[in-house]
Design a protein around this motif. Structure first.
Motif, PDB file in Angstrom:
ATOM      1  N   ALA A  70      -4.375 -17.713   2.855  1.00  0.00           N
ATOM      2  CA  ALA A  70      -3.986 -18.233   1.546  1.00  0.00           C
ATOM      3  C   ALA A  70      -4.337 -17.292   0.403  1.00  0.00           C
ATOM      4  CB  ALA A  70      -4.646 -19.588   1.318  1.00  0.00           C
ATOM      5  N   ASP A  71      -5.055 -16.210   0.686  1.00  0.00           N
ATOM      6  CA  ASP A  71      -5.484 -15.288  -0.366  1.00  0.00           C
ATOM      7  C   ASP A  71      -4.496 -14.132  -0.533  1.00  0.00           C
ATOM      8  OD1 ASP A  71      -7.776 -16.785  -0.772  1.00  0.00           O
ATOM      9  OD2 ASP A  71      -9.028 -15.532   0.512  1.00  0.00           O
ATOM     10  N   VAL A  72      -4.341 -13.695  -1.762  1.00  0.00           N
ATOM     11  CA  VAL A  72      -3.582 -12.489  -2.091  1.00  0.00           C
ATOM     12  C   VAL A  72      -4.563 -11.543  -2.760  1.00  0.00           C
ATOM     13  CG1 VAL A  72      -1.673 -11.501  -3.400  1.00  0.00           C
ATOM     14  CG2 VAL A  72      -1.433 -13.795  -2.401  1.00  0.00           C
ATOM     15  N   LEU A  73      -4.870 -10.441  -2.089  1.00  0.00           N
ATOM     16  CA  LEU A  73      -5.868  -9.500  -2.573  1.00  0.00           C
ATOM     17  C   LEU A  73      -5.218  -8.149  -2.866  1.00  0.00           C
ATOM     18  CD1 LEU A  73      -8.693 -10.146   0.065  1.00  0.00           C
ATOM     19  CD2 LEU A  73      -8.283 -11.359  -2.077  1.00  0.00           C
ATOM     20  N   VAL A  74      -5.768  -7.452  -3.832  1.00  0.00           N
ATOM     21  CA  VAL A  74      -5.316  -6.096  -4.157  1.00  0.00           C
ATOM     22  C   VAL A  74      -6.557  -5.207  -4.218  1.00  0.00           C
ATOM     23  CG1 VAL A  74      -4.041  -4.628  -5.769  1.00  0.00           C
ATOM     24  CG2 VAL A  74      -3.375  -7.035  -5.484  1.00  0.00           C
ATOM     25  N   PRO A  75      -6.975  -4.659  -3.061  1.00  0.00           N
ATOM     26  CA  PRO A  75      -8.122  -3.746  -3.084  1.00  0.00           C
ATOM     27  C   PRO A  75      -7.717  -2.419  -3.704  1.00  0.00           C
ATOM     28  CG  PRO A  75      -7.156  -3.796  -0.902  1.00  0.00           C
ATOM     29  CD  PRO A  75      -6.427  -4.834  -1.725  1.00  0.00           C
ATOM     30  N   ASP A  76      -8.699  -1.649  -4.100  1.00  0.00           N
ATOM     31  CA  ASP A  76      -8.409  -0.341  -4.685  1.00  0.00           C
ATOM     32  C   ASP A  76      -7.809   0.613  -3.659  1.00  0.00           C
ATOM     33  OD1 ASP A  76      -9.318  -0.619  -7.473  1.00  0.00           O
ATOM     34  OD2 ASP A  76     -11.197  -1.132  -6.493  1.00  0.00           O
ATOM     35  N   LEU A  77      -8.335   0.594  -2.450  1.00  0.00           N
ATOM     36  CA  LEU A  77      -7.814   1.417  -1.357  1.00  0.00           C
ATOM     37  C   LEU A  77      -7.908   0.614  -0.068  1.00  0.00           C
ATOM     38  CD1 LEU A  77      -9.798   4.700  -2.112  1.00  0.00           C
ATOM     39  CD2 LEU A  77      -7.367   4.361  -2.500  1.00  0.00           C
ATOM     40  N   ALA A  78      -6.979   0.872   0.836  1.00  0.00           N
ATOM     41  CA  ALA A  78      -7.041   0.241   2.150  1.00  0.00           C
ATOM     42  C   ALA A  78      -6.493   1.210   3.184  1.00  0.00           C
ATOM     43  CB  ALA A  78      -6.256  -1.060   2.178  1.00  0.00           C
ATOM     44  N   GLY A  79      -6.951   1.042   4.404  1.00  0.00           N
ATOM     45  CA  GLY A  79      -6.494   1.903   5.484  1.00  0.00           C
ATOM     46  C   GLY A  79      -6.274   1.129   6.758  1.00  0.00           C
ATOM     47  N   TRP A  80      -5.203   1.501   7.449  1.00  0.00           N
ATOM     48  CA  TRP A  80      -4.857   0.918   8.736  1.00  0.00           C
ATOM     49  C   TRP A  80      -4.787   2.030   9.761  1.00  0.00           C
ATOM     50  CZ3 TRP A  80      -2.908  -0.685   4.167  1.00  0.00           C
ATOM     51  CH2 TRP A  80      -2.852  -2.062   3.910  1.00  0.00           C
ATOM     52  N   ARG A  81      -5.318   1.779  10.938  1.00  0.00           N
ATOM     53  CA  ARG A  81      -5.108   2.710  12.044  1.00  0.00           C
ATOM     54  C   ARG A  81      -3.624   2.627  12.409  1.00  0.00           C
ATOM     55  NH1 ARG A  81     -10.255   0.395  13.236  1.00  0.00           N
ATOM     56  NH2 ARG A  81     -11.846   2.011  13.360  1.00  0.00           N
ATOM     57  N   ARG A  82      -3.020   3.772  12.626  1.00  0.00           N
ATOM     58  CA  ARG A  82      -1.574   3.809  12.848  1.00  0.00           C
ATOM     59  C   ARG A  82      -1.144   3.055  14.101  1.00  0.00           C
ATOM     60  NH1 ARG A  82       0.623   9.576  10.492  1.00  0.00           N
ATOM     61  NH2 ARG A  82      -0.476   9.359   8.514  1.00  0.00           N
ATOM     62  N   GLU A  83      -2.005   2.953  15.100  1.00  0.00           N
ATOM     63  CA  GLU A  83      -1.615   2.192  16.291  1.00  0.00           C
ATOM     64  C   GLU A  83      -1.494   0.697  15.988  1.00  0.00           C
ATOM     65  OE1 GLU A  83      -6.134   2.895  16.860  1.00  0.00           O
ATOM     66  OE2 GLU A  83      -4.429   4.156  16.324  1.00  0.00           O
ATOM     67  N   ARG A  84      -2.141   0.226  14.922  1.00  0.00           N
ATOM     68  CA  ARG A  84      -2.026  -1.187  14.529  1.00  0.00           C
ATOM     69  C   ARG A  84      -0.884  -1.429  13.550  1.00  0.00           C
ATOM     70  NH1 ARG A  84      -5.918  -3.361  11.533  1.00  0.00           N
ATOM     71  NH2 ARG A  84      -5.124  -5.412  12.053  1.00  0.00           N
ATOM     72  N   LEU A  85      -0.597  -0.432  12.718  1.00  0.00           N
ATOM     73  CA  LEU A  85       0.450  -0.554  11.704  1.00  0.00           C
ATOM     74  C   LEU A  85       1.372   0.658  11.843  1.00  0.00           C
ATOM     75  CD1 LEU A  85       1.426  -2.182   9.150  1.00  0.00           C
ATOM     76  CD2 LEU A  85       0.127  -0.519   7.817  1.00  0.00           C
ATOM     77  N   PRO A  86       2.437   0.528  12.642  1.00  0.00           N
ATOM     78  CA  PRO A  86       3.305   1.680  12.892  1.00  0.00           C
ATOM     79  C   PRO A  86       3.973   2.247  11.637  1.00  0.00           C
ATOM     80  CG  PRO A  86       3.738  -0.070  14.470  1.00  0.00           C
ATOM     81  CD  PRO A  86       2.811  -0.628  13.430  1.00  0.00           C
ATOM     82  N   SER A  87       4.277   1.390  10.651  1.00  0.00           N
ATOM     83  CA  SER A  87       4.954   1.856   9.446  1.00  0.00           C
ATOM     84  C   SER A  87       4.414   1.105   8.230  1.00  0.00           C
ATOM     85  CB  SER A  87       6.461   1.618   9.576  1.00  0.00           C
ATOM     86  OG  SER A  87       7.115   1.995   8.387  1.00  0.00           O
ATOM     87  N   PRO A  88       3.981   1.842   7.194  1.00  0.00           N
ATOM     88  CA  PRO A  88       3.416   1.184   6.005  1.00  0.00           C
ATOM     89  C   PRO A  88       4.509   0.827   4.988  1.00  0.00           C
ATOM     90  CG  PRO A  88       3.143   3.523   5.792  1.00  0.00           C
ATOM     91  CD  PRO A  88       3.833   3.287   7.115  1.00  0.00           C
ATOM     92  N   THR A  89       5.409  -0.052   5.367  1.00  0.00           N
ATOM     93  CA  THR A  89       6.520  -0.394   4.484  1.00  0.00           C
ATOM     94  C   THR A  89       6.482  -1.869   4.105  1.00  0.00           C
ATOM     95  OG1 THR A  89       7.949  -0.822   6.377  1.00  0.00           O
ATOM     96  CG2 THR A  89       8.002   1.397   5.455  1.00  0.00           C
ATOM     97  N   GLY A  90       7.225  -2.207   3.065  1.00  0.00           N
ATOM     98  CA  GLY A  90       7.324  -3.576   2.600  1.00  0.00           C
ATOM     99  C   GLY A  90       6.621  -3.762   1.268  1.00  0.00           C
ATOM    100  N   LYS A  91       6.865  -4.907   0.661  1.00  0.00           N
ATOM    101  CA  LYS A  91       6.284  -5.206  -0.655  1.00  0.00           C
ATOM    102  C   LYS A  91       4.799  -5.537  -0.549  1.00  0.00           C
ATOM    103  CE  LYS A  91       6.903  -8.138  -4.682  1.00  0.00           C
ATOM    104  NZ  LYS A  91       7.662  -9.203  -5.305  1.00  0.00           N
ATOM    105  N   TYR A  92       4.401  -6.124   0.574  1.00  0.00           N
ATOM    106  CA  TYR A  92       3.009  -6.508   0.784  1.00  0.00           C
ATOM    107  C   TYR A  92       2.700  -6.436   2.270  1.00  0.00           C
ATOM    108  CZ  TYR A  92       5.213 -10.997   1.833  1.00  0.00           C
ATOM    109  OH  TYR A  92       6.016 -11.977   2.354  1.00  0.00           O
TER     110      TYR A  92
END
Length: 180
Positions: A70-92
């Motif tokens: 239910a939360d919408v957060l906007v951290p200053d920086l975030a990182g995903w391991r590429r094996e978990r997130l194949p493509s960093p696309t989309g509005k959120y």
């Protein structure tokens, strides 16, 4: 009792404000200070070997919009391991990041340290860094169950190897804006 905030409340904010929903409450804050932006920009540059360079394997994104339950957060920086997130696309992003960093300021420190860290633990974020440009400190945490284990705290001009980026020696002096 007030109604829980909605995404429409965020969209209705003026462009000079960043909106987040934490525990059903709309949090609207002005854009950050120069010291805050300096630290965030420098940290992104220093961590670039994990995103673009020889270490690789990560997507590092500044101010991503996270939809975590239910939360919408906007951290200053975030990182995903590429094996978990194949493509960093989309509005959120609905997939919690593996790591995030909050650059603390007087108006956000309490929110970042308590409500947002609680939400991140509940939603599976593995690592959090808190950078305080005024105190010139970095704190690193790893999630343990529903809470956080502090891995370490460093200050001023120390050299750091902090999880999850232990392959890199981070010289904190590069994060601090020069004094006027």
């Amino acid at each position: 009792m007030a109604r829980p905030a909605t995404y429409e409340d965020i969209e209705a904010l003026p462009e000079n404000q960043v909106g987040q929903i934490v525990d059903g409450e709309l949090i609207a804050l002005p854009r950050p200070s120069g010291e805050h932006g300096f630290a965030a920009s420098r940290l992104t540059q220093l961590l670039s070997p994990f995103d673009l360079g020889p270490i690789g394997g990560w997507w590092l994104i500044g101010e991503p919009e996270l939809h975590l339950a239910a939360d919408v957060l906007v951290p200053d920086l975030a990182g995903w391991r590429r094996e978990r997130l194949p493509s960093p696309t989309g509005k959120y992003f609905e997939l919690p990041p593996d790591w995030l960093c909050e650059i603390l300021s007087p108006s956000t420190a309490r929110l970042d340290r308590i409500s947002k860290m609680r939400s991140c633990a509940a939603n599976g974020v593995e690592f959090i860094w808190l950078v305080d440009p005024a105190a010139r400190t970095l704190e690193a945490y790893r999630r343990e169950g529903s809470g956080w284990n502090r891995l370490g705290a460093w200050e001023q001009n120390e050299t750091v190897r902090a999880a999850p980026f232990t392959d890199l020696e981070l010289q904190l002096r590069h994060l601090w804006a020069p004094s006027p």
